[in-house]
Design an enzyme around this catalytic site. Structure first.
Site, PDB file in Angstrom:
ATOM      1  N   GLY A  54      82.603 107.922  66.010  1.00  0.00           N
ATOM      2  CA  GLY A  54      81.244 108.418  66.187  1.00  0.00           C
ATOM      3  C   GLY A  54      80.602 109.025  64.948  1.00  0.00           C
ATOM      4  N   SER A  55      81.010 108.544  63.754  1.00  0.00           N
ATOM      5  CA  SER A  55      80.375 109.112  62.553  1.00  0.00           C
ATOM      6  C   SER A  55      78.930 108.619  62.407  1.00  0.00           C
ATOM      7  CB  SER A  55      81.193 108.823  61.290  1.00  0.00           C
ATOM      8  OG  SER A  55      81.142 107.469  60.952  1.00  0.00           O
ATOM      9  N   HIS A  82      76.689  97.088  61.236  1.00  0.00           N
ATOM     10  CA  HIS A  82      77.910  96.329  60.922  1.00  0.00           C
ATOM     11  C   HIS A  82      78.262  96.528  59.443  1.00  0.00           C
ATOM     12  CE1 HIS A  82      80.894  93.194  61.413  1.00  0.00           C
ATOM     13  NE2 HIS A  82      80.499  92.721  60.245  1.00  0.00           N
ATOM     14  N   GLU A 106      76.268 103.408  55.421  1.00  0.00           N
ATOM     15  CA  GLU A 106      75.936 103.257  56.851  1.00  0.00           C
ATOM     16  C   GLU A 106      75.179 104.477  57.347  1.00  0.00           C
ATOM     17  OE1 GLU A 106      78.911 101.895  59.649  1.00  0.00           O
ATOM     18  OE2 GLU A 106      80.175 101.172  58.037  1.00  0.00           O
ATOM     19  N   ASP A 123      77.326  89.815  66.210  1.00  0.00           N
ATOM     20  CA  ASP A 123      76.824  90.195  64.882  1.00  0.00           C
ATOM     21  C   ASP A 123      75.810  89.180  64.336  1.00  0.00           C
ATOM     22  OD1 ASP A 123      78.460  92.458  64.946  1.00  0.00           O
ATOM     23  OD2 ASP A 123      80.151  91.375  64.079  1.00  0.00           O
ATOM     24  N   MET A 176      82.838  98.770  70.678  1.00  0.00           N
ATOM     25  CA  MET A 176      83.693  97.605  70.466  1.00  0.00           C
ATOM     26  C   MET A 176      83.687  96.661  71.666  1.00  0.00           C
ATOM     27  SD  MET A 176      84.691  98.165  67.453  1.00  0.00           S
ATOM     28  CE  MET A 176      86.127  97.159  67.121  1.00  0.00           C
ATOM     29  N   ARG A 214      82.303  91.141  83.427  1.00  0.00           N
ATOM     30  CA  ARG A 214      81.689  91.741  82.246  1.00  0.00           C
ATOM     31  C   ARG A 214      80.221  92.108  82.527  1.00  0.00           C
ATOM     32  NH1 ARG A 214      82.574  90.930  76.642  1.00  0.00           N
ATOM     33  NH2 ARG A 214      84.332  89.583  77.077  1.00  0.00           N
TER      34      ARG A 214
HETATM   35  C1  GRF Z   1      81.304 101.479  61.595  1.00  0.00           C
HETATM   36  O1  GRF Z   1      81.899 100.976  60.446  1.00  0.00           O
HETATM   37  C2  GRF Z   1      80.276 100.529  62.129  1.00  0.00           C
HETATM   38  O2  GRF Z   1      79.591  99.829  61.124  1.00  0.00           O
HETATM   39  C3  GRF Z   1      81.090  99.559  62.950  1.00  0.00           C
HETATM   40  O3  GRF Z   1      82.071 100.369  63.564  1.00  0.00           O
HETATM   41  C4  GRF Z   1      82.304 101.538  62.765  1.00  0.00           C
HETATM   42  C5  GRF Z   1      82.051 102.706  63.659  1.00  0.00           C
HETATM   43  O4  GRF Z   1      82.347 103.936  63.010  1.00  0.00           O
HETATM   44  N1  GRF Z   1      80.276  98.820  63.879  1.00  0.00           N
HETATM   45  P1  GRF Z   1      81.872 105.282  63.667  1.00  0.00           P
HETATM   46  O5  GRF Z   1      82.479 105.328  65.070  1.00  0.00           O
HETATM   47  O6  GRF Z   1      80.381 105.297  63.699  1.00  0.00           O
HETATM   48  O7  GRF Z   1      82.443 106.346  62.786  1.00  0.00           O
END
Ligand code: GRF
Length: 208
Positions: free
Chosen positions: A13-14, A110, A175, A146, A91, A66
């Site tokens: 969750g960063s 991504h 990001e 993606d 995910m 799903r």
């Molecule tokens: C990030 O690298 C994002 O680009 C990818 O998954 C990772 C998630 O990281 N889709 P975080 O959970 O936001 O730290």
């Protein structure tokens, strides 16, 4: 555009935290209405709660299909009047029930320059391929993994002594800038999607 965000996560969750910080610092005019994780143990849920945001664990397991899971997520988001859905390390493939409920309003981040290196371990893929640059892509989500229209990209050089981890952590810094910026752009409106191309109407008008 409705400025209420729903953020979907699966782990750390960063990027969620980057959105929280951008809102708090006034760089992003939005409200996070709810954070939903498909994993109960996602660290991001705690990050949301610490920021006073409602955090919900909704497992993808145990649904007949799903689509049923996607419908359940869409219901949770709609009941909180969410206008834009931000995938932040979620995910799971997002399918039609969720995409149809939020047309052109599901966005993903991504860690590569798409269409290069879609899917998991994008940073390792770039390194192993021998790419000299990689980076970040924020894109609208379509049923193709993606594969949706690109909102913005940022380039990160691949250094000769990089490991997948060192490259990933430099990409992550980008990001955290790129996601709030892209979300702000989307919420501002004045954009359109033609085929695969995401364009700003005002930029078009200026160059016409
Ligand atoms: C990030 O690298 C994002 O680009 C990818 O998954 C990772 C998630 O990281 N889709 P975080 O959970 O936001 O730290």
């Amino acid at each position: 555009m409705n400025r209420r965000l729903g953020v979907l996560i699966s782990g750390r969750g960063s990027n969620l935290q980057a959105l929280i910080d951008a809102i708090r610092e006034g760089r992003l005019d939005a409200t996070i209405a709810v954070v939903i994780s498909n994993r109960e143990d996602a660290e991001g849920l705690e990050k949301a709660r610490s920021a006073g945001i409602e955090a919900l664990a909704l497992s993808h397991r145990g649904w007949p299909s799903r689509d049923d899971y996607d419908r359940a997520i869409a219901r949770e988001l709609r009941s909180r009047d969410v206008g834009l859905v931000c995938l932040a390390g979620f995910m799971r493939l997002v399918g039609a029930p969720l995409l149809d409920a939020f047309p052109n309003a599901v966005v993903n981040i991504h860690p590569s320059l798409l269409p290069a290196f879609p899917g998991v371990e994008a940073q390792r893929q770039a390194l192993d391929y021998g790419a000299k640059v990689s980076g970040v892509t924020v894109h609208l989500v379509t049923p193709e993994l993606d594969g949706g229209p690109i909102i913005l990209q940022r380039v990160v050089p691949v250094l000769s002594d990089d490991t997948a981890e060192s490259l990933a952590s430099r990409i992550l810094v980008e990001e955290h800038h790129a996601y709030p910026e892209a979300v702000a752009l989307l919420l501002e409106g004045g954009w359109r999607v033609e085929g695969r191309r995401f364009t700003l109407k005002s930029a078009n008008a200026a160059s016409a």
